[in-house]
Design an enzyme around this catalytic site. Structure first.
Site, PDB file in Angstrom:
ATOM      1  CG  ASP A  19      -9.180   4.893  -4.056  1.00  0.00           C
ATOM      2  OD1 ASP A  19     -10.232   5.035  -4.696  1.00  0.00           O
ATOM      3  OD2 ASP A  19      -9.037   5.291  -2.885  1.00  0.00           O
TER       4      ASP A  19
ATOM      5  CE1 TYR B 115     -12.955   9.648  -0.978  1.00  0.00           C
ATOM      6  CE2 TYR B 115     -11.983   8.586   0.947  1.00  0.00           C
ATOM      7  CZ  TYR B 115     -12.489   8.510  -0.336  1.00  0.00           C
ATOM      8  OH  TYR B 115     -12.530   7.291  -0.974  1.00  0.00           O
TER       9      TYR B 115
ATOM     10  CG  HIS C 263     -11.614   1.689  -8.102  1.00  0.00           C
ATOM     11  ND1 HIS C 263     -10.937   2.807  -8.518  1.00  0.00           N
ATOM     12  CD2 HIS C 263     -11.615   1.736  -6.740  1.00  0.00           C
ATOM     13  CE1 HIS C 263     -10.548   3.508  -7.463  1.00  0.00           C
ATOM     14  NE2 HIS C 263     -10.939   2.885  -6.375  1.00  0.00           N
TER      15      HIS C 263
END
Length: 420
Positions: free
Chosen positions: A214, A337, A396
């Protein structure tokens, strides 16, 4: 700061005593220039009581077509019945104290680097040639993802024969680390600089390995591209890998890899709305989700269900959400982000190649239920791929989902690249 002054004082009141008996794996290497302080996770009884009262008074929205079981499965989001059952368990049965006890069974530390109070968990080896490696999490993950992996290592090795030094930081903004500065922008490049200083400051100036998934994969990429002390990078997430043949991207791919790309396309079209919200309206979503533990559970709980191969236990999900709540990681943690959702000329936008190409040795573990499993040939375009393993299970949160597989990958990768 990760918490209010009162909360921070509550945490610091439970720092380990210098006179306490030594915990296995806690001896910081003698070459370290940093002087970490021992840290013990603790939430006050008052905070726990306030949390339970707020949770009790949190309202669950009415039934709708979208939040019931239907043909769309989980594509439309969290299910109301699951949220209701989880709320009841969180209120009446879940025990955060057990999670604190598990956290505190490992050596934990805090250390000041620049203007960040960095928390990290560690397994320090007494073996002279132990290889340093840092495990870097992402969102909505945390250092908790790696507890089971560290369990695998400490069950297999004593501190005298542990072949690695394992460092598991809470990235700035997450968990028990303080948040980014309030007076300037912060990017994954800043995160990488902090982690490099941490690793070198712990005595690993001669070299270390970075492992990431991630957001942690992006930090690892920067470490491999910019910092000489980072000698190798291992990833289980390689989003952004370029297609070797853009005109025929499926050329030469296995059926497994084609299914992985189909999953990546599904995520891009049906599962990335959260990221757009994090990147384009971080102030709004951050304040919304920090106002209610139930709202935070709905937002994060959905990800642990959809992004995994097999659903984690409810307690595992509640562990992560509780950590986010008690440390106020929302809205502090979602700043990366903006780098990928907004058009500002941040360093990531001005130097995108640094995010996908590293001159260091590269390893990649393929987990089929990752959000965007990248084909081996695509990963090769991002660096010097010297180690690769394709798994038949896992998603994930690979370290949390498959800790034994993950730990074996780390041992095999380190054995392969460190001799180089």
């Amino acid at each position: 700061m990760p918490v209010s002054t009162a909360r921070l004082q509550s945490l610091q009141a439970h720092l380990g005593s210098p006179k306490a008996s030594k915990m296995p794996y806690e001896i910081v290497p003698s070459k370290a220039s940093l002087k970490p302080e021992k840290f013990t996770a603790h939430v006050s009884d008052e905070e726990l009581n306030d949390f339970k009262q707020l949770l009790k008074l949190s309202k669950i929205g009415p039934k709708t077509y979208e939040n019931q079981d239907n043909d769309f499965n989980r594509y439309l989001g969290i299910k109301r019945e699951w949220l209701s059952d989880a709320k009841k368990h969180w209120e009446t049965s879940y025990d955060w104290r057990k999670t604190e006890e598990r956290i505190n069974s490992f050596p934990n530390f805090t250390v000041k680097i620049e203007d960040i109070d960095v928390h990290f968990m560690a397994l320090f080896s007494k073996k002279a040639d132990a290889v340093p490696i840092t495990f870097l999490h992402g969102w909505p993950g945390s250092f908790l993802e790696f507890l089971s992996v560290c369990d695998v290592f400490r069950q297999k090795y004593s501190e005298g024969d542990l072949p690695v030094h394992i460092i598991v930081p809470s990235l700035p903004g997450y968990g028990y680390s303080s948040g980014p500065p309030l007076d300037r922008d912060y990017t994954v490049f800043d995160l990488a600089r902090i982690i490099d200083q941490l690793m070198k400051g712990l005595g690993f100036e001669d070299g270390y390995i970075s492992q990431g998934g991630d957001i942690g994969s992006m930090v690892s990429r920067v470490l491999g591209g910019k910092y000489n002390a980072c000698k190798a990078v291992h990833l289980n997430f390689c989003i952004g890998a370029p297609k070797p043949n853009p005109d025929n991207p499926l050329e030469g791919l296995s059926d497994v890899e084609k299914r992985g790309l189909a999953r990546a396309n599904d995520f891009n079209t049906l599962g990335s709305a959260y990221a757009r919200m994090h990147g384009t309206r971080p102030a709004t979503i951050g304040l919304v989700l920090s106002s209610s533990p139930l709202a935070l559970l709905a937002w994060i709980g959905e990800k642990f269900q959809v992004w995994t191969d097999t659903d984690p236990t409810l307690d595992e999900i509640l562990d992560s959400v509780s950590l986010y709540w008690f440390t106020e990681s929302f809205p502090r943690a979602i700043f990366p982000y903006r780098e990928f959702q907004t058009p500002e000329a941040t360093p990531v936008h001005s130097d995108p190649e640094l995010m996908i190409r590293s001159p260091k040795y590269l390893g990649y573990s393929y987990y089929p239920m990752e959000l965007a499993p990248m084909p081996k040939s695509w990963v090769k375009k991002t660096g010097d791929l010297v180690w690769y393993r394709e798994h038949t299970e896992g998603g994930h949160f690979a370290a949390m989902e498959k800790p034994k597989l993950f730990a074996q990958d780390m041992e095999d990768f380190i054995r392969e690249v460190w001799k180089k």
